[in-house]
Write a protein that holds these residues in place. Structure first.
Motif, PDB file in Angstrom:
ATOM      1  N   ALA A  33       2.584   5.686 -12.891  1.00 18.98           N
ATOM      2  CA  ALA A  33       1.631   5.393 -11.819  1.00 18.98           C
ATOM      3  C   ALA A  33       0.233   5.035 -12.451  1.00 18.98           C
ATOM      4  O   ALA A  33      -0.745   4.531 -11.853  1.00 18.98           O
ATOM      5  N   ASP A  34      -0.167   5.375 -13.967  1.00 20.43           N
ATOM      6  CA  ASP A  34      -1.302   5.351 -14.530  1.00 20.43           C
ATOM      7  C   ASP A  34      -1.529   4.104 -15.345  1.00 20.43           C
ATOM      8  O   ASP A  34      -2.386   3.958 -16.188  1.00 20.43           O
ATOM      9  N   ALA A  35      -0.288   3.356 -15.052  1.00 22.79           N
ATOM     10  CA  ALA A  35      -0.255   1.698 -15.957  1.00 22.79           C
ATOM     11  C   ALA A  35      -1.360   1.038 -15.268  1.00 22.79           C
ATOM     12  O   ALA A  35      -1.634   0.830 -13.975  1.00 22.79           O
ATOM     13  N   PRO A  36      -2.234   0.478 -16.187  1.00 20.90           N
ATOM     14  CA  PRO A  36      -3.550  -0.385 -15.737  1.00 20.90           C
ATOM     15  C   PRO A  36      -3.067  -1.488 -14.638  1.00 20.90           C
ATOM     16  O   PRO A  36      -3.913  -2.100 -13.966  1.00 20.90           O
ATOM     17  N   ASP A  37      -1.712  -1.973 -15.048  1.00 15.46           N
ATOM     18  CA  ASP A  37      -1.195  -3.263 -14.245  1.00 15.46           C
ATOM     19  C   ASP A  37      -0.310  -2.820 -13.319  1.00 15.46           C
ATOM     20  O   ASP A  37       0.427  -3.614 -12.814  1.00 15.46           O
ATOM     21  N   ALA A  38      -0.337  -1.524 -12.996  1.00 19.56           N
ATOM     22  CA  ALA A  38       0.749  -1.134 -11.696  1.00 19.56           C
ATOM     23  C   ALA A  38       0.670  -1.894 -10.605  1.00 19.56           C
ATOM     24  O   ALA A  38       1.770  -2.092 -10.262  1.00 19.56           O
ATOM     25  N   GLU A  39      -0.539  -2.012 -10.072  1.00 21.71           N
ATOM     26  CA  GLU A  39      -0.363  -2.900  -8.846  1.00 21.71           C
ATOM     27  C   GLU A  39      -0.019  -4.498  -8.910  1.00 21.71           C
ATOM     28  O   GLU A  39       0.709  -4.856  -8.102  1.00 21.71           O
ATOM     29  N   ALA A  40      -0.274  -5.125 -10.049  1.00 21.77           N
ATOM     30  CA  ALA A  40       0.040  -6.370 -10.207  1.00 21.77           C
ATOM     31  C   ALA A  40       1.766  -6.362 -10.316  1.00 21.77           C
ATOM     32  O   ALA A  40       2.198  -7.190  -9.929  1.00 21.77           O
ATOM     33  N   GLN A  41       2.297  -5.289 -11.035  1.00 22.66           N
ATOM     34  CA  GLN A  41       3.751  -5.131 -11.109  1.00 22.66           C
ATOM     35  C   GLN A  41       4.230  -4.778  -9.722  1.00 22.66           C
ATOM     36  O   GLN A  41       5.511  -5.735  -9.604  1.00 22.66           O
ATOM     37  N   ILE A  42       3.747  -4.186  -9.180  1.00 22.72           N
ATOM     38  CA  ILE A  42       4.288  -3.979  -7.581  1.00 22.72           C
ATOM     39  C   ILE A  42       4.396  -5.203  -6.920  1.00 22.72           C
ATOM     40  O   ILE A  42       5.411  -5.525  -6.220  1.00 22.72           O
ATOM     41  N   ALA A  50       6.277   8.341 -12.048  1.00 22.11           N
ATOM     42  CA  ALA A  50       7.038   7.448 -12.676  1.00 22.11           C
ATOM     43  C   ALA A  50       8.235   7.028 -11.557  1.00 22.11           C
ATOM     44  O   ALA A  50       8.654   7.829 -11.234  1.00 22.11           O
ATOM     45  N   ALA A  51       8.345   5.612 -11.437  1.00 23.14           N
ATOM     46  CA  ALA A  51       9.693   5.366 -10.243  1.00 23.14           C
ATOM     47  C   ALA A  51      10.077   4.060 -10.934  1.00 23.14           C
ATOM     48  O   ALA A  51       9.543   3.522 -11.486  1.00 23.14           O
ATOM     49  N   VAL A  52      11.314   4.203 -10.477  1.00 25.44           N
ATOM     50  CA  VAL A  52      12.217   2.857 -10.644  1.00 25.44           C
ATOM     51  C   VAL A  52      12.152   2.026  -9.352  1.00 25.44           C
ATOM     52  O   VAL A  52      12.630   2.326  -8.454  1.00 25.44           O
ATOM     53  N   PHE A  53      11.884   0.810  -9.506  1.00 24.14           N
ATOM     54  CA  PHE A  53      11.848  -0.193  -8.447  1.00 24.14           C
ATOM     55  C   PHE A  53      13.137  -0.940  -8.454  1.00 24.14           C
ATOM     56  O   PHE A  53      13.160  -1.796  -9.564  1.00 24.14           O
ATOM     57  N   LYS A  54      14.112  -1.098  -7.448  1.00 23.15           N
ATOM     58  CA  LYS A  54      15.431  -1.289  -7.555  1.00 23.15           C
ATOM     59  C   LYS A  54      15.371  -2.333  -6.632  1.00 23.15           C
ATOM     60  O   LYS A  54      15.299  -2.343  -5.351  1.00 23.15           O
ATOM     61  N   PRO A  55      16.337  -3.486  -6.973  1.00 24.76           N
ATOM     62  CA  PRO A  55      16.825  -4.704  -6.095  1.00 24.76           C
ATOM     63  C   PRO A  55      17.759  -3.817  -5.108  1.00 24.76           C
ATOM     64  O   PRO A  55      18.457  -3.209  -5.379  1.00 24.76           O
ATOM     65  N   LEU A  56      17.679  -4.538  -3.836  1.00 28.37           N
ATOM     66  CA  LEU A  56      18.908  -3.955  -2.921  1.00 28.37           C
ATOM     67  C   LEU A  56      20.243  -4.277  -3.335  1.00 28.37           C
ATOM     68  O   LEU A  56      21.191  -3.761  -3.136  1.00 28.37           O
ATOM     69  N   PHE A  57      20.309  -5.520  -4.184  1.00 24.42           N
ATOM     70  CA  PHE A  57      21.521  -6.199  -4.529  1.00 24.42           C
ATOM     71  C   PHE A  57      21.496  -6.164  -6.146  1.00 24.42           C
ATOM     72  O   PHE A  57      20.935  -7.174  -6.694  1.00 24.42           O
ATOM     73  N   THR A  64       0.841  -1.221  -0.113  1.00 30.59           N
ATOM     74  CA  THR A  64      -0.024  -0.102   0.087  1.00 30.59           C
ATOM     75  C   THR A  64       0.931   1.364  -0.038  1.00 30.59           C
ATOM     76  O   THR A  64       0.574   2.219  -0.696  1.00 30.59           O
ATOM     77  N   ALA A  65       2.012   1.202   0.678  1.00 29.35           N
ATOM     78  CA  ALA A  65       2.874   2.436   0.985  1.00 29.35           C
ATOM     79  C   ALA A  65       3.510   2.492  -0.599  1.00 29.35           C
ATOM     80  O   ALA A  65       3.809   3.580  -1.080  1.00 29.35           O
ATOM     81  N   ALA A  66       4.092   1.380  -0.960  1.00 27.58           N
ATOM     82  CA  ALA A  66       4.542   1.293  -2.251  1.00 27.58           C
ATOM     83  C   ALA A  66       3.552   1.952  -3.533  1.00 27.58           C
ATOM     84  O   ALA A  66       4.129   2.745  -4.284  1.00 27.58           O
ATOM     85  N   ARG A  67       2.301   1.743  -3.704  1.00 23.96           N
ATOM     86  CA  ARG A  67       1.433   2.288  -4.632  1.00 23.96           C
ATOM     87  C   ARG A  67       1.370   3.823  -4.194  1.00 23.96           C
ATOM     88  O   ARG A  67       1.397   4.574  -5.210  1.00 23.96           O
ATOM     89  N   ALA A  68       1.501   4.070  -2.957  1.00 24.03           N
ATOM     90  CA  ALA A  68       1.180   5.709  -2.666  1.00 24.03           C
ATOM     91  C   ALA A  68       2.486   6.501  -3.161  1.00 24.03           C
ATOM     92  O   ALA A  68       2.492   7.512  -3.659  1.00 24.03           O
ATOM     93  N   ALA A  69       3.748   5.965  -2.928  1.00 28.21           N
ATOM     94  CA  ALA A  69       5.012   6.429  -3.366  1.00 28.21           C
ATOM     95  C   ALA A  69       5.125   6.472  -4.893  1.00 28.21           C
ATOM     96  O   ALA A  69       5.344   7.667  -5.552  1.00 28.21           O
ATOM     97  N   LEU A  70       4.467   5.420  -5.636  1.00 26.33           N
ATOM     98  CA  LEU A  70       4.301   5.419  -7.073  1.00 26.33           C
ATOM     99  C   LEU A  70       3.431   6.624  -7.391  1.00 26.33           C
ATOM    100  O   LEU A  70       3.573   7.321  -8.357  1.00 26.33           O
ATOM    101  N   ALA A  71       2.339   6.860  -6.697  1.00 25.48           N
ATOM    102  CA  ALA A  71       1.209   7.797  -7.224  1.00 25.48           C
ATOM    103  C   ALA A  71       1.979   9.232  -6.819  1.00 25.48           C
ATOM    104  O   ALA A  71       1.448   9.952  -7.831  1.00 25.48           O
TER     105      ALA A  71
END
Length: 293
Positions: free
Chosen positions: A157-166, A138-145, A127-134
């Motif tokens: 943020a406006d991608a229809p599958d954003a929630e599924a991608q998160i 547009a955001a880059v989700f990065k692995p820690l390693f 939920t916090a991740a979706r809020a940050a993207l909003a």
């Protein structure tokens, strides 16, 4: 007496072999160490690789501790601390690299040093991740390693599958590192330092419509001449880490320069192709000076 300095890296890889060549040319000694072949025996107090106890060497230069960044790679650095405790000089120190291979440790250190960075959110909560993207649009989700943008995902943020991608990203990355997409204008910079002293800057220039400029994504190296203010920013960014050789990744955005990260191992190829500088030779000279001191 021969200075016995080993190179920790990937046997056969250009930068590892170039560094081993440079050290051999100056000392007559050559030892390339693959950490996958190293055994630590705490009772015996030995750190063995191919029959050689690394604790008996004068120095170790870390070019690459593992092919990919992971918590497992951090364990390899912990093993090297045993040699360090026995008086082997290590370049860069294992404890310095430990704070860089985990992206979050690097980010927290840069933030504490006041380096300008893209807006960033770290969370385990979708939920916090979706809020940050909003918030970011547009955001880059990065692995820690990871290195060279491997495993990174650009989300709109406006991608229809954003929630599924998160949700999909979180299955592989329980701790989500989310950074607002920066306007790179097709290139970003690698600022090279040796022993804390500025060496040169190269640009990574995108050759495709990829959102990132990494060589892994088709980018090319080019020369770049920064002004004194930008060099000072790079110097401040790398200073807290105490590295032997490093590259500071900087982007010039419409809102000013930002720092992405500081490299644990430096950009030998970038210095060569972008600046025309033989980083391996410079590192070998610096290491020998330190060992002999």
């Amino acid at each position: 007496m021969t200075d016995k300095i080993g190179v920790i890296g990937t046997p056969g890889k250009w930068s590892t072999e170039a560094l081993a060549d440079a050290i051999e040319a100056r000392t007559g000694f050559r030892q390339v160490i693959d950490m996958a072949r190293v055994t630590l025996d705490l009772e015996a107090g030995t750190l063995l690789c191919d029959g050689v106890d690394l604790c008996t060497l004068d120095g170790l230069v870390i070019k690459k501790v593992a092919e990919t960044y992971s918590a497992h790679a951090l364990d390899r650095l912990e093993m090297l601390r045993v040699a360090e405790a026995k008086g082997v000089k290590i370049f860069s120190p294992a404890t310095a690299i430990l704070r860089l291979m985990d992206r979050l440790a690097c980010t927290v250190t840069l933030n504490a040093a006041g380096a300008p960075m893209p807006p960033t959110t770290i969370t385990e909560d979708e939920t916090a991740a979706r809020a940050a993207l909003a918030r970011y649009g547009a955001a880059v989700f990065k692995p820690l390693f990871s290195t060279k943008a491997r495993g990174m995902v650009l989300l709109e943020a406006d991608a229809p599958d954003a929630e599924a991608q998160i949700a999909a990203f979180k299955t592989q990355n329980p701790v989500m590192y989310i950074q607002k997409k920066a306007d790179l204008s097709g290139h970003d910079l690698g600022m090279v330092f040796l022993g804390g002293e500025y060496i040169c800057t190269y640009a990574r220039v995108s050759q495709t419509d990829s959102w990132n400029t990494t060589i892994h994504s088709g980018g090319k190296y080019a020369p770049y001449e920064p002004d004194a203010e930008l060099i000072e920013l790079g110097r401040r960014a790398q200073a807290p880490f105490g590295l032997t050789f490093t590259t500071v990744d900087i982007a010039l955005t419409p809102d000013g320069p930002i720092v992405f990260e500081v490299s644990a191992f430096g950009g030998y190829r970038g210095a060569q192709e972008g600046c025309g500088i033989d980083a391996a030779a410079l590192v070998a000279d610096h290491v020998l000076e330190q060992v002999r001191a």
